[in-house]
Design a protein around this motif. Structure first.
Motif, PDB file in Angstrom:
ATOM      1  N   ARG A 327       0.828  -1.205   0.000  1.00 50.91           N
ATOM      2  CA  ARG A 327       0.000   0.000   0.000  1.00 50.91           C
ATOM      3  C   ARG A 327       0.867   1.261   0.000  1.00 50.91           C
ATOM      4  O   ARG A 327       0.564   2.234  -0.691  1.00 50.91           O
ATOM      5  CB  ARG A 327      -0.921  -0.002   1.233  1.00 50.91           C
ATOM      6  N   ALA A 328       1.953   1.240   0.761  1.00 56.91           N
ATOM      7  CA  ALA A 328       2.840   2.405   0.823  1.00 56.91           C
ATOM      8  C   ALA A 328       3.508   2.652  -0.526  1.00 56.91           C
ATOM      9  O   ALA A 328       3.650   3.805  -0.968  1.00 56.91           O
ATOM     10  CB  ALA A 328       3.899   2.198   1.905  1.00 56.91           C
ATOM     11  N   ALA A 329       3.909   1.573  -1.210  1.00 49.70           N
ATOM     12  CA  ALA A 329       4.528   1.720  -2.527  1.00 49.70           C
ATOM     13  C   ALA A 329       3.532   2.267  -3.542  1.00 49.70           C
ATOM     14  O   ALA A 329       3.888   3.099  -4.387  1.00 49.70           O
ATOM     15  CB  ALA A 329       5.068   0.375  -2.995  1.00 49.70           C
ATOM     16  N   MET A 330       2.289   1.820  -3.470  1.00 54.24           N
ATOM     17  CA  MET A 330       1.252   2.336  -4.369  1.00 54.24           C
ATOM     18  C   MET A 330       1.026   3.824  -4.136  1.00 54.24           C
ATOM     19  O   MET A 330       0.915   4.610  -5.084  1.00 54.24           O
ATOM     20  CB  MET A 330      -0.049   1.560  -4.154  1.00 54.24           C
ATOM     21  N   GLU A 331       0.990   4.215  -2.871  1.00 56.53           N
ATOM     22  CA  GLU A 331       0.779   5.629  -2.553  1.00 56.53           C
ATOM     23  C   GLU A 331       1.943   6.479  -3.035  1.00 56.53           C
ATOM     24  O   GLU A 331       1.751   7.550  -3.612  1.00 56.53           O
ATOM     25  CB  GLU A 331       0.598   5.784  -1.043  1.00 56.53           C
ATOM     26  N   ALA A 332       3.176   6.003  -2.817  1.00 58.35           N
ATOM     27  CA  ALA A 332       4.357   6.764  -3.227  1.00 58.35           C
ATOM     28  C   ALA A 332       4.408   6.942  -4.742  1.00 58.35           C
ATOM     29  O   ALA A 332       4.799   7.998  -5.243  1.00 58.35           O
ATOM     30  CB  ALA A 332       5.620   6.060  -2.738  1.00 58.35           C
ATOM     31  N   ALA A 333       4.015   5.885  -5.478  1.00 61.87           N
ATOM     32  CA  ALA A 333       4.051   5.929  -6.949  1.00 61.87           C
ATOM     33  C   ALA A 333       2.751   6.470  -7.542  1.00 61.87           C
ATOM     34  O   ALA A 333       2.625   6.539  -8.770  1.00 61.87           O
ATOM     35  CB  ALA A 333       4.333   4.540  -7.499  1.00 61.87           C
ATOM     36  N   GLU A 334       1.797   6.838  -6.673  1.00 60.42           N
ATOM     37  CA  GLU A 334       0.500   7.370  -7.109  1.00 60.42           C
ATOM     38  C   GLU A 334      -0.214   6.403  -8.046  1.00 60.42           C
ATOM     39  O   GLU A 334      -0.705   6.774  -9.110  1.00 60.42           O
ATOM     40  CB  GLU A 334       0.664   8.750  -7.759  1.00 60.42           C
ATOM     41  N   ILE A 335      -0.261   5.137  -7.629  1.00 60.95           N
ATOM     42  CA  ILE A 335      -0.903   4.081  -8.410  1.00 60.95           C
ATOM     43  C   ILE A 335      -2.226   3.701  -7.754  1.00 60.95           C
ATOM     44  O   ILE A 335      -2.289   3.507  -6.537  1.00 60.95           O
ATOM     45  CB  ILE A 335       0.004   2.838  -8.498  1.00 60.95           C
ATOM     46  N   THR A 336      -3.269   3.606  -8.562  1.00 63.89           N
ATOM     47  CA  THR A 336      -4.560   3.144  -8.065  1.00 63.89           C
ATOM     48  C   THR A 336      -4.903   1.820  -8.751  1.00 63.89           C
ATOM     49  O   THR A 336      -4.776   1.686  -9.964  1.00 63.89           O
ATOM     50  CB  THR A 336      -5.670   4.171  -8.344  1.00 63.89           C
ATOM     51  N   ALA A 337      -5.324   0.856  -7.963  1.00 67.61           N
ATOM     52  CA  ALA A 337      -5.726  -0.451  -8.488  1.00 67.61           C
ATOM     53  C   ALA A 337      -6.606  -1.105  -7.431  1.00 67.61           C
ATOM     54  O   ALA A 337      -6.404  -0.914  -6.232  1.00 67.61           O
ATOM     55  CB  ALA A 337      -4.512  -1.317  -8.792  1.00 67.61           C
ATOM     56  N   SER A 338      -7.575  -1.890  -7.878  1.00 66.56           N
ATOM     57  CA  SER A 338      -8.474  -2.557  -6.935  1.00 66.56           C
ATOM     58  C   SER A 338      -8.184  -4.048  -6.827  1.00 66.56           C
ATOM     59  O   SER A 338      -8.625  -4.702  -5.883  1.00 66.56           O
ATOM     60  CB  SER A 338      -9.936  -2.340  -7.349  1.00 66.56           C
ATOM     61  N   THR A 339      -7.407  -4.596  -7.793  1.00 68.13           N
ATOM     62  CA  THR A 339      -7.052  -6.021  -7.755  1.00 68.13           C
ATOM     63  C   THR A 339      -5.572  -6.189  -8.081  1.00 68.13           C
ATOM     64  O   THR A 339      -4.935  -5.282  -8.636  1.00 68.13           O
ATOM     65  CB  THR A 339      -7.868  -6.825  -8.784  1.00 68.13           C
ATOM     66  N   LEU A 340      -5.060  -7.355  -7.763  1.00 67.78           N
ATOM     67  CA  LEU A 340      -3.664  -7.640  -8.095  1.00 67.78           C
ATOM     68  C   LEU A 340      -3.448  -7.675  -9.599  1.00 67.78           C
ATOM     69  O   LEU A 340      -2.392  -7.265 -10.086  1.00 67.78           O
ATOM     70  CB  LEU A 340      -3.242  -8.976  -7.470  1.00 67.78           C
TER      71      LEU A 340
END
Length: 434
Positions: A327-340
């Motif tokens: 979750r932290a990596a997604m936030e840092a890279a500004e990535i949104t996704a709901s599934t793997l």
């Protein structure tokens, strides 16, 4: 803050056919050549044609879970043997690779690095990695498996021993005096008598001091992993934004000053993966084509290695698992996704690599802005596709950077250390004993 003076530095990493998962499946790639020396000769000579500072042979990016899928070739040849071959077909570009300090002995490594530095005329770099990418449970013999803390302790002692071995030969130890019959001045070759927690080494090294005195030491740093190997001289840094990169660059500079390091004692290179096209639309099409080659299970294995969790245990199309590091990596890279499955489209961004999609001029604009903002001293290039990505960069981006005065038009230094502008290592004598 005024305009930043100086020129940026560029390093190229090579593993397999590129850094995009599944790149070896691309129609342009002749995958059967990935274990042939000629493939690496072409890449090294092309990088040298572009006046790049360093070529790094990367065998650490394919870790246990990704390797187990059998979907990525990685670097198929032993890197230090390959570095010796590349030194013979190049004349200026620096050459580097990683050594696992968890399974290697420092005397053997110091001797190998010294020999390569002599063979290349002072162009060798190395990354002291505490990771054992050979996987302890697959090895036979060798040192026992160590804890994470023990691996770091062993790494620090390994570096200390290697540097003491390189210093065991003073400058001018080789005299070649035919009249007296003395080839070596034995008063300038010394024992080191090292006894530590992990190594006992008497010395001296069996080869004269390297041309650079110490081969240049590389390191890695990524946002979620913190500042790892910040004591290195060239640091490959993965930061998702200019602000994050500039904050890290400033913080690192202050920390190094506190420990007595001069400003010229390290260079920070931001990891960058460019996808170029003659137009933005063409670049976007190339990016979409690469995404279509990604095997979702391979992408999950890559992320599992990165975050040290088995993502294969979670269904691809269910809601994202509550894993804090992910979750932290997604936030840092500004990535949104709901599934793997959706997340596998952004696998490179999650590693901290900045993926740029656009034209050569747009990339040059972006690199200049990053450099001027003190986000780094240059860039660590991980092309999604080789050899075509490097070819496009050398033919179209390098001239643009040169025209702006941001990059060299010729090599002017004899060694990698001088070329990158690193502080020279002061001469110091080890007391003779034994």
């Amino acid at each position: 803050m005024g305009t930043r003076r100086g020129q940026l530095h560029l390093a190229l990493s090579v593993q397999g056919a590129g850094y995009y998962p599944g790149s070896w499946r691309h129609p342009e790639v002749k995958a059967q050549q990935l274990h042939e020396p000629a493939y690496f000769y072409r890449i090294a000579q092309l990088a040298e044609q572009g006046k790049l500072d360093l070529l790094y042979l990367d065998r650490t990016s394919i870790a246990a879970q990704l390797r187990a899928t059998g979907t990525e070739p990685g670097l198929l040849l032993e890197p230090f043997t390959l570095l010796g071959a590349l030194a013979s077909v190049t004349a200026h570009i620096g050459l580097g690779a990683a050594i696992s300090t968890s399974v290697t002995e420092p005397f053997a490594a110091a001797r190998q690095l010294a020999a390569l530095d002599h063979l290349s005329g002072g162009r060798i770099a190395w990354l002291a990695s505490a990771t054992d990418w050979q996987e302890p449970h697959r090895r036979y013999g060798g040192p026992p498996e160590l804890s994470a803390a023990e691996r770091q302790e062993r790494r620090q002692e390994f570096i200390e021993v290697a540097e003491r071995l390189w210093d065991s030969w003073e400058e001018g130890a080789v005299i070649v005096d035919k009249a007296s019959g003395r080839y070596i001045d034995s008063e300038k070759v010394h024992l080191i008598h090292h006894t530590g927690s992990y190594f006992r080494v008497r010395g001296p090294l069996s080869i004269p001091r390297p041309p650079q005195r110490y081969p240049v030491r590389l390191g890695l740093s990524w946002e979620q992993g913190g500042a790892n190997n910040v004591d290195a001289e060239i640091l490959f840094s993965s930061r998702p934004s200019i602000r994050a990169a500039a904050d890290f660059y400033a913080k690192l500079g202050k920390e190094r000053e506190l420990f007595g390091h001069s400003p010229g004692s390290r260079k920070v290179l931001t990891t960058l993966s460019p996808i170029l096209g003659r137009t933005e639309e063409e670049a976007r099409q190339k990016a979409a084509e690469l995404k279509g080659l990604v095997d979702p299970q391979a992408a999950l294995a890559l992320l599992s290695d990165l975050f040290e969790v088995d993502l294969a245990a979670y269904p691809l199309d269910d809601s994202l698992p509550a894993i804090p590091a992910l979750r932290a990596a997604m936030e840092a890279a500004e990535i949104t996704a709901s599934t793997l499955r959706e997340l596998t489209d952004s696998v490179l961004e999650l590693t901290g690599t900045h993926v740029f999609v656009g034209t050569p001029k747009q990339l040059a604009d972006w690199m200049e802005a990053w450099y001027q903002a003190y986000g780094s001293d240059g860039f660590h290039l991980q092309f999604p596709l080789l050899e075509s990505g490097l070819t496009a960069f050398v033919q179209h981006v390098i001239p643009e950077l040169q025209q702006r005065g941001l990059f060299r038009t010729a090599y002017t230094a004899a060694t990698l250390r001088e070329q990158v502008g690193l502080t020279s290592i002061d001469n110091e004598r080890i007391s003779k004993g034994g």
